[in-house]
Enzyme design. Structure first.
Site, PDB file in Angstrom:
ATOM      1  N   ASP A  55       0.300  -1.117  -0.177  1.00  0.00           N
ATOM      2  CA  ASP A  55      -0.018  -0.082  -0.122  1.00  0.00           C
ATOM      3  C   ASP A  55       0.992   1.803  -0.040  1.00  0.00           C
ATOM      4  O   ASP A  55       0.190   2.445   0.057  1.00  0.00           O
ATOM      5  CB  ASP A  55      -0.842   0.511   1.088  1.00  0.00           C
ATOM      6  CG  ASP A  55      -2.322  -0.901   0.586  1.00  0.00           C
ATOM      7  OD1 ASP A  55      -2.898  -0.916  -0.194  1.00  0.00           O
ATOM      8  OD2 ASP A  55      -2.880  -1.336   2.213  1.00  0.00           O
ATOM      9  N   ASP A 102      -7.920  -4.063  -3.330  1.00  0.00           N
ATOM     10  CA  ASP A 102      -6.934  -2.652  -3.357  1.00  0.00           C
ATOM     11  C   ASP A 102      -5.813  -2.684  -4.331  1.00  0.00           C
ATOM     12  O   ASP A 102      -5.613  -1.596  -3.917  1.00  0.00           O
ATOM     13  CB  ASP A 102      -6.822  -3.261  -1.765  1.00  0.00           C
ATOM     14  CG  ASP A 102      -7.636  -4.191  -0.757  1.00  0.00           C
ATOM     15  OD1 ASP A 102      -7.509  -4.763  -1.197  1.00  0.00           O
ATOM     16  OD2 ASP A 102      -8.195  -3.769   0.146  1.00  0.00           O
TER      17      ASP A 102
END
Length: 366
Positions: free
Chosen positions: A87, A144
């Protein structure tokens, strides 16, 4: 709805938030007050991203001052016991890359490229995927991460090094092959043999089950594939984004704010949560799509985004000083019963981003 008027209310709200949040790194707001997470937590880029977006559209120096040091704080995470993972796109795009795009700051560019190098280093060439998380989950990939690919695509343009683009498009192809189902719904976690790259299994993750359709995962796939198409102009990514968008809109129903999982039982019954963050992410992605397709299709995506944003604004948004967060009724992780019916900083970020797009904002951090 007059979106410019809503935007002005959002500007005033974010100014209030800056005073209330201060140096905290927010993730979830319970009882109207945002928490404070460590800077290596995956949500740490969204608050500075909101500040940079506000600075870009208003020119107000208070947003510039509040945002300026965040990428330096995030860079320190590389120097300590490293808990960063896939991320870094969510973290460094809205903090470091946005800073560079808006101010020309050389350190912002350097930090963005360093994060892209880190992300590319997590690529598994046998399975053509970017590894999610750390620890024992060596062969796991998650939907994601589709949103993190724009960090690599930006880095390829900035550096002239095509390896970043190769990694990003290889992972995007894996999303198309293994994450998207024929009906346009998306899986959350897909596991591969890290040695051979062979598909192993699907896991439910933050969704109801491996066969369900976690609404925020749909939104990540929709928005992320649209951005990959914007960079690459390769039609398969546009078609993938459209498939997910059409599934999302068909599953949305008349309420215009998504359930936390489109295939969870008891939808619509008292106590079964919505997820406003999935709504704001999808709205921003639909507006992205509207800019990428021809005029015959653009109206569908823009009008659908406006329908979601109208519902969020009228029923879930607060622009006063009664709470830190803008949107209520976000759902973080329902299977673990974590952060259910709370404000979520990424829900607020994408709400502000979608508002800016409705008002003609042309720059992009993702």
């Amino acid at each position: 709805m007059n979106w410019e008027q809503v935007w002005e209310r959002a500007v005033a709200k974010v100014a209030l938030m800056a005073g209330r949040i201060g140096e905290r790194s927010p993730h979830a707001a319970k009882d109207g007050r945002y928490d404070d997470r460590e800077h290596d937590w995956w949500t740490s880029g969204f608050w500075p991203g909101m500040l940079w977006l506000m600075y870009d559209r208003t020119g107000d120096d208070k947003f510039h001052a509040a945002a300026w040091s965040w990428d330096e704080k995030l860079e320190r995470c590389f120097l300590r016991e490293n808990r960063l993972h896939h991320d870094v796109g969510f973290q460094f795009l809205p903090a470091a890359v946005a800073k560079y795009l808006l101010t020309g700051d050389a350190d912002g560019k350097r930090r963005g490229l360093a994060a892209a190098n880190f992300l590319a280093g997590r690529y598994n060439p046998a399975g053509r995927f970017i590894r999610a998380w750390n620890g024992d989950m060596i062969g796991w990939a998650i939907v994601d991460c589709t949103m993190n690919l724009s960090l690599l695509l930006w880095a390829a343009e900035q550096s002239g090094d095509p390896r970043f683009r190769h990694v990003a498009l290889a992972h995007a192809d894996t999303v198309l092959e293994h994450f998207l189902r024929a009906d346009g719904s998306a899986r959350h976690i897909v596991c591969f043999d890290p040695e051979t790259g062979a598909y192993s299994e699907t896991r439910g993750g933050q969704g109801y089950s491996p066969d369900s359709a976690w609404s925020r995962g749909q939104a990540w796939a929709l928005h992320g594939l649209a951005v990959v198409y914007r960079y690459s102009r390769q039609d398969r990514y546009l078609q993938g984004a459209k498939r997910v968008a059409h599934y999302f809109l068909a599953a949305l129903g008349g309420d215009a704010v998504p359930a936390w999982d489109f295939r969870a039982p008891n939808q619509g019954l008292s106590g079964e949560p919505k997820d406003t963050s999935a709504g704001s992410i999808a709205a921003s992605g639909l507006l992205e799509l509207a800019q990428l397709v021809g005029p015959a299709e653009a109206g569908l995506y823009r009008e659908s985004a406006e329908r979601i944003m109208t519902a969020l604004t009228e029923r879930y948004a607060s622009f006063g000083d009664d709470r830190d967060n803008i949107l209520s009724e976000g759902t973080g992780n329902k299977p673990k019963n974590e952060n259910v019916n709370v404000g979520l900083i990424y829900g607020d970020y994408y709400y502000v981003e979608a508002l800016a797009k409705l008002c003609g904002w042309q720059k992009r951090f993702f």
